[in-house]
Design a protein around this motif. Structure first.
Motif: not given
Length: 414
Positions: A66-78
């Motif tokens: 739900p919060d993604g497997k990794k942090n996205d560099e753009s700051g968006d949550i995928y």
């Protein structure tokens, strides 16, 4: 299915060839997340998984982050979505993979670069094949499956529920190599050997006198096939003088057929149309007498297939006496047909049936009542002929009940 054929010379098709056959074994699993909003905030790298499911001899599971497997560099949550090979493998595993979301109507939506698109009915979208290497778990999927805010704004989350359908297609390859040397295996002749043992009388330790003829057999073989013979020869109440046994109330050909079945598990002549129904009836009674269930069922099936006007009553009596449920129901249905009833009633077998099995007559009445024309007075006259004088009251009761039902029906319509 892909076929790769290797031959030494294309102009000589009769040369030996090896064939590689590659197929895809498919399987699917649904992961339904109820209370989706409560899963947010689990933390990056934490996931919800489905139960393991088996495809192509391997275990797989769906993993949703739900919060993604990794942090996205753009700051968006995928949100992230993966299919993971749970079971370890010793060889490469090649497979196709499909990830779709289901709306409330069961429509499939697949991921594109910028949006979700609804899949046409009976269409599939699968990526691959990919190769998962041995030595550990393999994972295939998307770290940036979709931006969470856009997913939540779509029609794919309804009543705080998200439904994910993932499919796996495992690619399997097999080879058919030419068999240079072949040797046909001999057929089993065990049955013939036992029949020869029965006919030559070698080693026999018991004899039977049946209808003026003598038959020789082996106690051990008879006991193995019949609980009755086992108790007679080796049970607590075994007969002391069991070297020569007289069999009453059985014809010699019937006992001969019974022994043949005991020794080789087959009665070849019983499959021939020339074998009369009477012989089959006697053999069924003998099978029931000695508790040889397979032979009893075999004879019952044979009698069901050859129901006839002149033998159906005797078959019904036999079924009643020996507990043959299928044969009994078949005979009742046959006699109950209006076109058969009066003809069967004229046979000697039906007269014997009324005397030997009076209880079955009431069951015949029920069968006739289900198949007959209740509106016809002649129908009741025919039915009355089935019964003895003491039973005709039942016919009158049935007639009055039907008339009463008809009156009530007319009153209700009025």
């Amino acid at each position: 299915m892909a076929k790769v054929v290797f031959i030494h010379d294309p102009e000589t098709p009769n040369l030996p060839r090896s064939i590689s056959k590659t197929v895809t074994i498919k399987g699917s699993q649904i992961l339904e997340i109820q209370g989706y909003s409560l899963t947010k905030g689990m933390g990056v790298g934490k996931y919800i998984s489905s139960d393991p499911f088996s495809v192509g001899g391997h275990l797989w599971e769906i993993q949703f982050y739900p919060d993604g497997k990794k942090n996205d560099e753009s700051g968006d949550i995928y949100v992230s979505l993966y299919i993971t090979l749970v079971s370890k493998c010793e060889k490469d595993v090649r497979g196709w993979f499909e990830y779709v979301l289901l709306d409330e109507n069961g429509n499939k939506w697949y991921r594109t670069r910028n949006c979700f698109k609804m899949m046409e009915k009976d269409k599939r979208w699968m990526a691959g094949p990919y190769t998962l290497l041995p030595g550990g778990n393999g994972t295939i999927g998307y770290t940036d499956f979709y931006k969470r805010t856009e997913l939540e704004a779509s029609q794919l989350i309804k009543d705080d529920r998200l439904t994910i359908l993932c499919s796996v297609g495992v690619v399997k390859t097999s080879f058919d190599s030419p068999k240079t040397f072949t040797q046909p295996l001999p057929l089993s002749d065990l049955g013939q050997s036992y029949v020869h043992l029965l006919e030559c009388k070698e080693g026999s330790d018991v004899s039977f006198e049946v209808d003026g003829e003598t038959f020789y057999a082996h106690k051990l073989i008879l006991s193995t096939r019949s609980p009755v013979f086992k108790a007679q020869f080796f049970g607590p109440l075994k007969e002391e003088n069991s070297r020569c046994i007289r069999i009453e109330e059985m014809h010699a050909p019937v006992f001969k057929a019974l022994l043949h079945f005991i020794y080789c598990d087959v009665i070849p002549d019983l499959n021939l149309k020339c074998v009369n129904t009477t012989m089959t009836q006697h053999l069924l009674a003998a099978a029931d007498r000695y508790e040889i269930e397979k032979l009893r069922l075999f004879c019952e099936a044979r009698l069901c297939e050859n129901i006839a006007i002149d033998t159906v009553a005797s078959s019904l009596a036999l079924a009643e006496q020996h507990g043959c449920i299928k044969l009994k129901s078949t005979c009742l249905e046959f006699i109950g047909l209006p076109k058969n009833l009066e003809v069967v009633m004229q046979t000697d077998g039906f007269k014997n049936l009324k005397e030997s099995c009076p209880a079955v007559i009431e069951e015949l009445l029920k069968s006739v009542a289900q198949l007959g024309d209740h509106s016809s007075v002649s129908w009741y006259e025919r039915v009355a002929k089935i019964c003895s004088p003491g039973k005709r009251l039942l016919v009158c009761f049935l007639q009055n009940r039907v008339i009463e039902d008809d009156a009530n029906e007319k009153h209700a319509k009025g």
